[in-house]
Design a protein around this motif. Structure first.
Motif, PDB file in Angstrom:
ATOM      1  N   MET A   1      13.712   2.388  -9.460  1.00 50.87           N
ATOM      2  CA  MET A   1      12.963   2.411  -8.218  1.00 50.87           C
ATOM      3  C   MET A   1      13.927   2.674  -7.058  1.00 50.87           C
ATOM      4  O   MET A   1      15.056   2.199  -7.058  1.00 50.87           O
ATOM      5  N   THR A   2      13.435   3.372  -6.056  1.00 51.38           N
ATOM      6  CA  THR A   2      14.222   3.610  -4.850  1.00 51.38           C
ATOM      7  C   THR A   2      14.056   2.424  -3.905  1.00 51.38           C
ATOM      8  O   THR A   2      13.148   1.594  -4.075  1.00 51.38           O
ATOM      9  N   GLU A   3      14.882   2.384  -2.886  1.00 52.96           N
ATOM     10  CA  GLU A   3      14.779   1.329  -1.893  1.00 52.96           C
ATOM     11  C   GLU A   3      13.369   1.290  -1.291  1.00 52.96           C
ATOM     12  O   GLU A   3      12.748   0.226  -1.201  1.00 52.96           O
ATOM     13  N   GLN A   4      12.845   2.448  -0.907  1.00 48.87           N
ATOM     14  CA  GLN A   4      11.506   2.498  -0.311  1.00 48.87           C
ATOM     15  C   GLN A   4      10.437   2.044  -1.300  1.00 48.87           C
ATOM     16  O   GLN A   4       9.475   1.372  -0.923  1.00 48.87           O
ATOM     17  N   GLU A   5      10.589   2.395  -2.567  1.00 43.85           N
ATOM     18  CA  GLU A   5       9.617   1.963  -3.575  1.00 43.85           C
ATOM     19  C   GLU A   5       9.611   0.434  -3.714  1.00 43.85           C
ATOM     20  O   GLU A   5       8.559  -0.167  -3.923  1.00 43.85           O
ATOM     21  N   ASN A  11       5.266  -4.995  -0.217  1.00 48.02           N
ATOM     22  CA  ASN A  11       4.199  -5.005   0.791  1.00 48.02           C
ATOM     23  C   ASN A  11       2.811  -4.900   0.169  1.00 48.02           C
ATOM     24  O   ASN A  11       1.844  -5.441   0.712  1.00 48.02           O
ATOM     25  N   GLU A  12       2.692  -4.241  -0.966  1.00 51.16           N
ATOM     26  CA  GLU A  12       1.409  -4.139  -1.656  1.00 51.16           C
ATOM     27  C   GLU A  12       1.083  -5.422  -2.418  1.00 51.16           C
ATOM     28  O   GLU A  12      -0.078  -5.801  -2.542  1.00 51.16           O
ATOM     29  N   THR A  13       2.116  -6.097  -2.924  1.00 49.22           N
ATOM     30  CA  THR A  13       1.923  -7.301  -3.735  1.00 49.22           C
ATOM     31  C   THR A  13       1.661  -8.526  -2.862  1.00 49.22           C
ATOM     32  O   THR A  13       0.819  -9.356  -3.182  1.00 49.22           O
ATOM     33  N   VAL A  14       2.384  -8.671  -1.778  1.00 52.15           N
ATOM     34  CA  VAL A  14       2.270  -9.722  -0.758  1.00 52.15           C
ATOM     35  C   VAL A  14       2.660 -11.119  -1.261  1.00 52.15           C
ATOM     36  O   VAL A  14       3.509 -11.768  -0.684  1.00 52.15           O
ATOM     37  N   SER A  15       2.037 -11.612  -2.310  1.00 51.22           N
ATOM     38  CA  SER A  15       2.406 -12.945  -2.788  1.00 51.22           C
ATOM     39  C   SER A  15       3.626 -12.837  -3.699  1.00 51.22           C
ATOM     40  O   SER A  15       3.792 -11.863  -4.431  1.00 51.22           O
ATOM     41  N   PHE A  16       4.470 -13.865  -3.605  1.00 53.52           N
ATOM     42  CA  PHE A  16       5.684 -13.889  -4.409  1.00 53.52           C
ATOM     43  C   PHE A  16       6.071 -15.330  -4.679  1.00 53.52           C
ATOM     44  O   PHE A  16       5.539 -16.268  -4.084  1.00 53.52           O
ATOM     45  N   TYR A  17       7.011 -15.509  -5.586  1.00 52.33           N
ATOM     46  CA  TYR A  17       7.567 -16.826  -5.871  1.00 52.33           C
ATOM     47  C   TYR A  17       8.957 -16.887  -5.263  1.00 52.33           C
ATOM     48  O   TYR A  17       9.739 -15.943  -5.369  1.00 52.33           O
ATOM     49  N   LEU A  18       9.242 -18.009  -4.627  1.00 50.22           N
ATOM     50  CA  LEU A  18      10.529 -18.244  -3.994  1.00 50.22           C
ATOM     51  C   LEU A  18      11.239 -19.341  -4.764  1.00 50.22           C
ATOM     52  O   LEU A  18      10.682 -20.428  -4.957  1.00 50.22           O
ATOM     53  N   MET A  32       3.839 -16.257   0.789  1.00 51.04           N
ATOM     54  CA  MET A  32       3.124 -15.065   1.231  1.00 51.04           C
ATOM     55  C   MET A  32       4.033 -14.244   2.141  1.00 51.04           C
ATOM     56  O   MET A  32       4.497 -14.723   3.174  1.00 51.04           O
ATOM     57  N   LEU A  33       4.285 -13.033   1.732  1.00 47.27           N
ATOM     58  CA  LEU A  33       5.128 -12.113   2.484  1.00 47.27           C
ATOM     59  C   LEU A  33       4.467 -11.730   3.801  1.00 47.27           C
ATOM     60  O   LEU A  33       3.253 -11.529   3.854  1.00 47.27           O
ATOM     61  N   PHE A  34       5.272 -11.611   4.857  1.00 48.78           N
ATOM     62  CA  PHE A  34       4.759 -11.018   6.097  1.00 48.78           C
ATOM     63  C   PHE A  34       5.040  -9.527   6.097  1.00 48.78           C
ATOM     64  O   PHE A  34       4.155  -8.722   6.314  1.00 48.78           O
ATOM     65  N   ARG A  35       6.302  -9.153   5.821  1.00 52.18           N
ATOM     66  CA  ARG A  35       6.648  -7.728   5.830  1.00 52.18           C
ATOM     67  C   ARG A  35       7.991  -7.539   5.117  1.00 52.18           C
ATOM     68  O   ARG A  35       8.864  -8.383   5.195  1.00 52.18           O
ATOM     69  N   ALA A  36       8.130  -6.393   4.459  1.00 53.01           N
ATOM     70  CA  ALA A  36       9.401  -6.000   3.841  1.00 53.01           C
ATOM     71  C   ALA A  36       9.702  -4.565   4.248  1.00 53.01           C
ATOM     72  O   ALA A  36       8.874  -3.678   4.067  1.00 53.01           O
ATOM     73  N   ASP A  37      10.870  -4.358   4.842  1.00 54.82           N
ATOM     74  CA  ASP A  37      11.330  -3.015   5.193  1.00 54.82           C
ATOM     75  C   ASP A  37      12.849  -3.052   5.347  1.00 54.82           C
ATOM     76  O   ASP A  37      13.471  -4.070   5.020  1.00 54.82           O
ATOM     77  N   GLU A  38      13.413  -1.976   5.845  1.00 54.20           N
ATOM     78  CA  GLU A  38      14.873  -1.875   5.942  1.00 54.20           C
ATOM     79  C   GLU A  38      15.485  -2.938   6.864  1.00 54.20           C
ATOM     80  O   GLU A  38      16.679  -3.211   6.801  1.00 54.20           O
TER      81      GLU A  38
END
Length: 141
Positions: A1-5, A11-18, A32-38
């Protein structure tokens, strides 16, 4: 996967485990994710929560997003962000309507914004189960 992928998947999944550590005991919880980007992987919690205390004592953490047969793990350190403009963006976001109650109760100052930068991500699927994992650098600043 690329960085953007990776960013797109998060961002599409939103929920995650920490995963955090308290002493020598690991702790995992859903977030719950707010945003992921560079600029970083951004989410939030309350300063009264155990998770915030654990991060304050040891900022090393791992995030795990899992959807549609793919798992993405992101490893790095978390930092608390003191950005009032970002806090207001979070409070006013349509997916965060539940936070309006915090303002109404006068506890908005409990909101703690967390960001992971300069981290590494790996991906896993059943098809790539035995392949060597190749980490991808994310949010490099």
């Amino acid at each position: 996967m690329t960085e953007q992928e990776y960013y797109d998947f998060m961002n599409e999944t939103v929920s995650f485990y920490l995963a955090t550590v308290d002493g020598d005991q690991p702790h995992v919880r859903g977030m719950m994710l707010f945003r992921a980007d560079e600029n970083g992987i951004i989410f939030h919690t309350a300063s009264t929560k155990d998770v915030f205390k654990q991060i304050s004592n040891n900022p090393k953490a791992e995030l795990c997003f899992n959807a549609n047969g793919r798992q993405v793990r992101v490893t790095g350190s978390l930092e608390v962000v003191h950005d009032e403009k970002l806090k207001e963006e979070i409070f006013n976001h349509p997916s965060r309507k539940f936070l309006q109650a915090w303002k109404e109760m006068g506890i908005a100052d409990l909101l703690q914004v967390l960001v992971m930068r300069n981290c590494e991500a790996t991906t896993w699927t059943m098809q790539t189960n035995f392949e060597k994992k190749t980490p991808v650098k994310l949010c490099e600043q």
